[in-house]
Design a protein around this motif. Structure first.
Motif, short mmCIF file in Angstrom:
data_model
loop_
_atom_site.label_atom_id
_atom_site.label_comp_id
_atom_site.label_asym_id
_atom_site.label_seq_id
_atom_site.Cartn_x
_atom_site.Cartn_y
_atom_site.Cartn_z
N TYR A 84 -2.86 -6.62 5.78
CA TYR A 84 -1.70 -7.00 6.63
C TYR A 84 -1.91 -8.40 7.20
O TYR A 84 -2.93 -8.60 7.66
CB TYR A 84 -1.50 -5.88 7.65
CG TYR A 84 -1.27 -4.37 6.93
CD1 TYR A 84 -2.20 -3.66 6.76
CD2 TYR A 84 0.06 -4.12 6.51
CE1 TYR A 84 -1.78 -2.25 6.19
CE2 TYR A 84 0.53 -3.05 5.86
CZ TYR A 84 -0.48 -2.06 5.79
OH TYR A 84 -0.06 -0.94 5.05
N ILE B 19 3.03 -7.10 4.70
CA ILE B 19 2.35 -6.58 3.63
C ILE B 19 1.80 -7.90 2.73
O ILE B 19 3.01 -8.70 2.39
CB ILE B 19 2.88 -5.54 2.76
CG1 ILE B 19 3.13 -4.23 3.66
CG2 ILE B 19 1.97 -5.29 1.84
CD1 ILE B 19 3.75 -3.19 2.79
N ILE C 33 -7.05 -3.20 -1.33
CA ILE C 33 -5.82 -2.31 -1.07
C ILE C 33 -6.12 -0.60 -1.32
O ILE C 33 -6.78 -0.53 -2.53
CB ILE C 33 -4.75 -2.61 -1.82
CG1 ILE C 33 -3.28 -2.16 -1.37
CG2 ILE C 33 -4.96 -2.74 -3.14
CD1 ILE C 33 -2.13 -2.98 -2.07
N GLU D 245 -1.66 2.35 0.50
CA GLU D 245 -1.04 1.11 0.36
C GLU D 245 -0.56 0.48 -0.46
O GLU D 245 0.70 -0.26 -0.51
CB GLU D 245 -2.20 0.07 1.09
CG GLU D 245 -2.70 0.38 2.56
CD GLU D 245 -3.82 -0.39 2.79
OE1 GLU D 245 -4.26 -0.69 3.90
OE2 GLU D 245 -4.66 -0.71 1.79
N GLU E 181 3.02 2.17 -0.49
CA GLU E 181 3.75 1.57 0.58
C GLU E 181 4.58 -0.05 0.04
O GLU E 181 5.52 -0.22 0.20
CB GLU E 181 3.08 1.15 2.01
CG GLU E 181 3.77 0.69 3.06
CD GLU E 181 2.82 0.24 4.30
OE1 GLU E 181 1.49 0.29 3.96
OE2 GLU E 181 3.07 -0.27 5.34
#
Ligand code: PXG
Length: 458
Positions: free
Chosen positions: A41, A51, A429, A433, A436
């Protein structure tokens, strides 16, 4: 002194010329002020969490916010902030890093030459291969062969080695002695061939060029295992083994540019390992330090290394910061962590396969997306006008930028390379994630198709 977004934007507009940017247009719009980062992030000066699906510029392999790397830099700076590696001197960090790189490299790569960037690694390689051939009594072997739409940096050598014509137009490039062949882009050039047949055909474009120039004049073929900035162009499995066979047949050095594919991006330590081939040299930067400090390295295989050591005499090339002790210390901590924390192995065995399955599942459903592709944690798809006819949009790149701008507005960084949309997140990652990131990307693509392609209201 705490500033605010507008103040920083004003200072930036007044004093900063950005790379690869139309500064006038950027200043009219205002740059986004990135202030801090953690894991995958980023945060901007307005407090938005973003992101980073591009790991900076394909480089922050270990993820942001590693305090251990910051501590290594601090300690090294306090002890030896700088000394050079010219004039018969070295330092413990460059010696230890060189040993570590020889350990993570495939067999046969015992020597590295240090630079400050990928472009400098490519420039170093150009001078090195020409000096090698001269040292072994073949000074006329000077020509290097690259690919159109390959990317090898932005120095005069790197930009010439690359095949980006819009870069050649600025600065009267390429320099003499660098030529290009078509790229192994199956979706556009495969026609009625199978991928396997096309891989062989595309490799033979290189042989055609070698015969056109004259093998006795050709020094090397240079290519990225997978073209990154060109839009994640993944060659068929038959391509690189055929390139290697052709290079050996005509006694041409084979060079892989691993600046993006290196240090775990594909799930292998180096991208050429996907294809079971062995280059004579390969160039690196980016993941070597995960972008925490600028450093590049040219890995030199035994044939060229021994040729240079035995016959090369003084190699009259290098940089003030070649083997910089702080950059080497951070690179060493970074590579050690990529290895000992199992980060590269996890990309190969867990998060890479997960990403590739989810990427195909997420984007395979869209009407204007085709050629959904990727390996490890480098992936892409192509925005197309008509999937059935494999027809691309007119005005190549316009749709890519429109789609990229929706991602940007929705606090997701993914890259448009023409009408290819690409992603390369930090290698750390996690599976949640990934979910997402792809969920957010899918919502953006839905809006892109509805609003931009079909012209419906936003
Ligand atoms: C394969 C390759 N070789 C050399 C370079 C040059 O590295 P330096 O930038 O450190 O000099 C690169 C760099 N690749 C790169 C750099 C900047 C932007 C983008 C993009 O995709 O927008 C890609 C690269 O991808």
């Amino acid at each position: 002194m705490k500033q605010n977004t507008e103040a920083w934007r004003a200072l930036d507009a007044a004093h900063h010329l950005h790379p690869f940017s139309d500064t006038k247009g950027l200043n009219a719009q205002g740059a986004r002020v990135i202030t801090r980062a953690e894991g995958i992030y980023l945060w901007d000066s307005e407090g938005n969490q973003i992101i980073d699906g591009m790991a900076g510029l394909w480089c922050v392999n270990i993820g942001y916010g590693r305090k251990d790397l910051a501590e290594v830099a601090k300690r090294q700076m306090e002890e030896l902030a700088y000394y050079n590696t010219f004039f018969k001197t070295t330092n413990p960090q460059v010696a230890e890093l060189s040993k570590l790189l020889a350990e993570v490299a495939p067999d046969g790569f015992e020597h590295v030459f240090y630079t400050n960037s990928g472009s400098e690694s490519v420039d170093t390689m150009i001078r090195m291969v020409r000096h090698y051939w001269s040292s072994v009594g073949k000074p006329e072997k000077k020509v290097l062969i690259g690919r159109w739409n390959g990317y090898h940096g932005s120095t005069i050598g790197g930009a010439s080695m690359g095949g980006m014509t819009y870069m050649h137009e600025q600065g009267d490039l390429p320099i003499p002695g660098i030529v290009h062949v078509e790229q192994p882009w199956y979706y556009k050039h495969g026609k009625d061939m199978t991928p396997e047949e096309f891989g062989l055909a595309a490799a033979r474009w290189i042989e055609d060029k070698i015969l056109e120039v004259g093998a006795d004049k050709v020094a090397a073929f240079v290519g990225e295992p997978i073209q990154g900035a060109g839009g994640v162009i993944i060659p068929p499995a038959t391509y690189w083994p055929e390139v290697e066979r052709i290079c050996r047949k005509h006694d041409i050095l084979m060079v892989c540019d691993e600046v993006i594919c290196g240090f775990g991006r594909t799930g292998q330590w180096f991208g050429h390992e996907l294809y079971g081939v062995k280059p004579d040299l390969f160039t690196t930067a980016k993941g070597l330090s995960s972008g925490y400090l600028p450093i590049g390295a040219v890995f030199v295989g035994e044939r060229v290394a021994q040729g240079l050591i035995e016959h090369g005499g003084d190699f009259n090339h290098g940089f003030t910061y070649s083997g910089h002790p702080v950059c080497c210390a951070v690179a060493r901590a970074n590579v050690t962590a990529l290895r000992d924390e199992g980060i590269v192995a996890r990309v190969r065995e867990e998060t890479g396969p997960y990403m590739q399955a989810k990427w195909r599942e997420t984007f395979g459903q869209f009407e204007h997306i085709d050629d959904v592709r990727g390996v490890g944690l480098i992936q892409a798809f192509t925005l197309v006008k008509d999937k059935q006819k494999r027809a691309l949009f007119d005005n190549w790149g316009t749709m890519g930028l429109a789609c990229r701008d929706i991602f940007f507005r929705e606090n997701l960084i993914m890259r448009a390379c023409g009408d290819h949309i690409v992603a390369a997140p930090p290698l750390v990652i996690s599976k949640p994630e990934i979910d997402e990131m792809l969920g957010r990307a899918a919502r953006c693509v839905e809006e892109f198709e509805r609003v931009v392609v079909r012209g419906q209201p936003g």
